[in-house]
Design a protein around this motif. Structure first.
Motif, short mmCIF file in Angstrom:
data_model
loop_
_atom_site.label_atom_id
_atom_site.label_comp_id
_atom_site.label_asym_id
_atom_site.label_seq_id
_atom_site.Cartn_x
_atom_site.Cartn_y
_atom_site.Cartn_z
N THR A 32 0.84 -1.20 0.00
CA THR A 32 0.00 0.00 0.00
C THR A 32 0.87 1.24 0.00
N GLU A 33 0.52 2.19 -0.85
CA GLU A 33 1.19 3.49 -0.88
C GLU A 33 0.13 4.58 -0.73
N THR A 34 0.46 5.69 -0.07
CA THR A 34 -0.45 6.82 0.11
C THR A 34 0.09 8.04 -0.60
#
Length: 200
Positions: A32-34
């Motif tokens: 997951t990347e934000t």
């Protein structure tokens, strides 16, 4: 083993199989990347220098007054138009006015020097009384002449436009005694407008 037991065992086996399959989907790798993003609005900030363009007393019919001032774009956004609206009030010292003093104060010209040509002035207002200016909204930073010289219309951020204006208390060769001792308070409002939206 009866048929009910066989059916029950079959349903239980199927449920167990489905739960194993469903549970198995969580065994895969995952990442997951934000992304953090910002929308910052620019500012429109117009200033007039000096704030008081004219302050004169003891005028008489026939007098004229030349003044200079500038409009500064102190904001972070370019300005496409600056609408100039006119309002005024008259103090009738003698209480005998039949006419409006604003009909006797004329703006002979309001020139935007930065938009002017070498020999041709860029007149925003030309020979109009304060009374007739009420209800109008000329664009003070519009280039109204065709010329290779001078800036284009608008006012870019960090720049200013210089103006030259002449007011005249018109001598109409008639009895203007009703205006003795009177005063006129002029309010010019400069309203900056943004440029059109664009792809960013």
């Amino acid at each position: 083993m009866g048929i009910k037991q066989k059916l029950g065992l079959g349903v239980a086996s199927a449920a167990l199989g489905l739960s194993l399959v469903g549970g198995g989907t969580y065994a895969y790798f995952n990442d997951t990347e934000t992304s953090t993003n910002t929308f910052a609005a620019g500012t429109l900030d117009l200033s007039v220098d000096p704030e008081v363009i004219i302050n004169v007393d003891n005028i008489k019919p026939g007098d004229w007054m030349n003044r200079t001032f500038k409009l500064n774009n102190d904001g972070s956004l370019d300005i496409s138009r600056v609408l100039l609206t006119t309002d005024y009030s008259v103090t009738d010292a003698g209480g005998d006015n039949i006419d409006d003093m604003g009909k006797h104060i004329r703006v002979n010209f309001l020139q935007n020097i930065d938009k002017s040509g070498i020999v041709q002035p860029n007149d925003i207002i030309y020979s109009t009384t304060l009374h007739d200016l009420k209800g109008t909204a000329p664009d003070a930073v519009q280039k109204k002449i065709w010329s290779f010289f001078g800036e284009n219309s608008g006012l870019k951020t960090g720049t200013s436009d210089n103006f030259y204006v002449q007011f005249e208390f018109v001598d109409n060769q008639d009895d203007q005694n009703e205006f003795q001792g009177d005063s006129l308070s002029l309010e010019w409002t400069f309203e900056a407008k943004q440029t059109d939206g664009e792809r960013r």
